[in-house]
Design a protein around this motif. Structure first.
Motif, PDB file in Angstrom:
ATOM      1  N   TRP A   8      15.886  40.282  80.689  1.00 10.12           N
ATOM      2  CA  TRP A   8      14.517  39.529  81.290  1.00 10.12           C
ATOM      3  C   TRP A   8      13.509  41.336  82.724  1.00 10.12           C
ATOM      4  O   TRP A   8      12.740  40.411  82.463  1.00 10.12           O
ATOM      5  CB  TRP A   8      15.352  37.841  82.203  1.00 10.12           C
ATOM      6  N   GLU A   9      14.207  41.776  82.846  1.00 11.02           N
ATOM      7  CA  GLU A   9      13.352  42.336  83.917  1.00 11.02           C
ATOM      8  C   GLU A   9      12.586  43.665  82.891  1.00 11.02           C
ATOM      9  O   GLU A   9      11.637  44.375  83.478  1.00 11.02           O
ATOM     10  CB  GLU A   9      14.482  43.403  84.554  1.00 11.02           C
ATOM     11  N   GLU A  10      13.134  43.808  81.641  1.00 11.05           N
ATOM     12  CA  GLU A  10      12.751  44.852  80.570  1.00 11.05           C
ATOM     13  C   GLU A  10      11.657  45.013  79.886  1.00 11.05           C
ATOM     14  O   GLU A  10      11.525  45.531  79.474  1.00 11.05           O
ATOM     15  CB  GLU A  10      13.575  46.124  80.688  1.00 11.05           C
ATOM     16  N   LYS A  11      11.673  43.451  79.624  1.00  7.22           N
ATOM     17  CA  LYS A  11      10.549  42.802  78.132  1.00  7.22           C
ATOM     18  C   LYS A  11      10.033  42.165  79.361  1.00  7.22           C
ATOM     19  O   LYS A  11      10.018  41.169  79.857  1.00  7.22           O
ATOM     20  CB  LYS A  11      11.606  41.867  77.698  1.00  7.22           C
ATOM     21  N   PHE A  12       8.410  41.839  77.904  1.00 10.03           N
ATOM     22  CA  PHE A  12       7.443  41.227  78.141  1.00 10.03           C
ATOM     23  C   PHE A  12       8.211  39.645  77.981  1.00 10.03           C
ATOM     24  O   PHE A  12       8.919  39.485  76.286  1.00 10.03           O
ATOM     25  CB  PHE A  12       6.284  40.982  77.815  1.00 10.03           C
ATOM     26  N   ALA A  19      17.648  35.175  71.135  1.00  8.43           N
ATOM     27  CA  ALA A  19      19.249  34.437  71.974  1.00  8.43           C
ATOM     28  C   ALA A  19      18.456  34.728  73.404  1.00  8.43           C
ATOM     29  O   ALA A  19      19.215  34.349  74.205  1.00  8.43           O
ATOM     30  CB  ALA A  19      20.090  35.224  71.537  1.00  8.43           C
ATOM     31  N   GLU A  20      17.592  35.895  73.509  1.00 11.00           N
ATOM     32  CA  GLU A  20      17.196  36.412  74.536  1.00 11.00           C
ATOM     33  C   GLU A  20      16.822  35.580  75.379  1.00 11.00           C
ATOM     34  O   GLU A  20      16.574  34.955  76.422  1.00 11.00           O
ATOM     35  CB  GLU A  20      16.485  37.896  75.133  1.00 11.00           C
ATOM     36  N   TRP A  21      15.536  34.574  74.501  1.00  8.15           N
ATOM     37  CA  TRP A  21      14.660  33.437  75.070  1.00  8.15           C
ATOM     38  C   TRP A  21      15.997  32.250  75.142  1.00  8.15           C
ATOM     39  O   TRP A  21      15.205  31.917  76.514  1.00  8.15           O
ATOM     40  CB  TRP A  21      13.887  32.940  74.031  1.00  8.15           C
ATOM     41  N   GLU A  22      16.532  32.074  74.828  1.00  8.39           N
ATOM     42  CA  GLU A  22      17.064  30.698  74.593  1.00  8.39           C
ATOM     43  C   GLU A  22      18.287  31.610  76.392  1.00  8.39           C
ATOM     44  O   GLU A  22      18.384  30.021  76.682  1.00  8.39           O
ATOM     45  CB  GLU A  22      18.720  30.685  73.682  1.00  8.39           C
ATOM     46  N   ALA A  23      18.338  32.591  76.263  1.00  9.53           N
ATOM     47  CA  ALA A  23      19.259  32.555  77.186  1.00  9.53           C
ATOM     48  C   ALA A  23      18.397  32.676  79.199  1.00  9.53           C
ATOM     49  O   ALA A  23      19.284  32.974  79.665  1.00  9.53           O
ATOM     50  CB  ALA A  23      20.389  34.289  77.363  1.00  9.53           C
ATOM     51  N   HIS A 107      20.743  31.799  89.028  1.00  4.25           N
ATOM     52  CA  HIS A 107      20.120  31.664  87.737  1.00  4.25           C
ATOM     53  C   HIS A 107      21.830  32.323  86.792  1.00  4.25           C
ATOM     54  O   HIS A 107      22.343  33.350  86.943  1.00  4.25           O
ATOM     55  CB  HIS A 107      19.074  32.705  87.869  1.00  4.25           C
ATOM     56  N   PRO A 108      21.814  31.718  85.899  1.00  5.46           N
ATOM     57  CA  PRO A 108      23.096  32.092  85.095  1.00  5.46           C
ATOM     58  C   PRO A 108      22.946  33.839  84.878  1.00  5.46           C
ATOM     59  O   PRO A 108      24.221  34.158  84.304  1.00  5.46           O
ATOM     60  CB  PRO A 108      23.352  30.879  84.218  1.00  5.46           C
ATOM     61  N   LEU A 109      21.755  34.201  84.259  1.00  2.50           N
ATOM     62  CA  LEU A 109      22.359  35.408  83.601  1.00  2.50           C
ATOM     63  C   LEU A 109      21.953  36.463  85.091  1.00  2.50           C
ATOM     64  O   LEU A 109      23.032  37.660  84.795  1.00  2.50           O
ATOM     65  CB  LEU A 109      20.462  35.990  83.337  1.00  2.50           C
ATOM     66  N   ARG A 110      21.638  36.041  86.028  1.00  2.00           N
ATOM     67  CA  ARG A 110      22.708  37.193  86.984  1.00  2.00           C
ATOM     68  C   ARG A 110      23.896  36.655  87.679  1.00  2.00           C
ATOM     69  O   ARG A 110      24.556  37.358  87.909  1.00  2.00           O
ATOM     70  CB  ARG A 110      21.646  36.815  88.693  1.00  2.00           C
TER      71      ARG A 110
END
Length: 146
Positions: A8-12, A19-23, A107-110
């Protein structure tokens, strides 16, 4: 020990996989609340009235995969849509990343905890009413902190 890639920090937004979008979604459920727009001024008003598919205990859609069949006007959020709409909450990860801001600590990713949004008090759990119990949306207008 290898660090987990922070995609999420490395991509636009436009470059994320599905899968990344949903996450990236924090599961707050705020996008699933009814909104009102003043026809004369275009001013947007948020309500505490949940879509009929929103599980009020989890803040998640009960029929996510086929939600458009049940709620035809449900919005398909895309990177272009994130840039266009004015109703995403200030804490929305899609909005934050579109604005090149960091994800919040809860945030769940963190946190690596899928329930961290609710535990942090950032979800709709506990303060929204079901669609079937509201009569007039105008009686349910709420303000979100900026």
């Amino acid at each position: 020990m290898n660090a987990i890639p922070r995609f999420w920090e490395e991509k636009f937004l436009a470059d994320l996989t599905l899968a990344e979008w949903e996450a990236l979604c924090d599961g707050c459920g705020k996008c699933c609340l009814h909104k009102l727009e003043d026809e004369d001024t275009g001013e947007l008003f948020h309500t505490n009235v949940a879509c009929r598919l929103l599980d009020l205990e989890t803040g998640r859609c009960t029929r996510y995969a086929d939600r458009f069949r049940w709620v035809p006007d449900c919005v398909l959020l895309t990177p272009a849509e994130v840039e266009r709409v004015n109703w995403l909450p200030p804490t929305c990860a899609y909005r934050l990343r579109a604005e090149h801001k960091s994800l919040p600590s809860w945030h769940p990713l963190r946190t690596h905890d899928p329930d961290s949004t609710r535990r942090a008090g950032m979800s709709v759990c506990g303060w929204v009413v079901p669609e079937r119990r509201s009569r007039r949306l105008e009686d349910h207008i709420v303000e979100w902190p900026s």
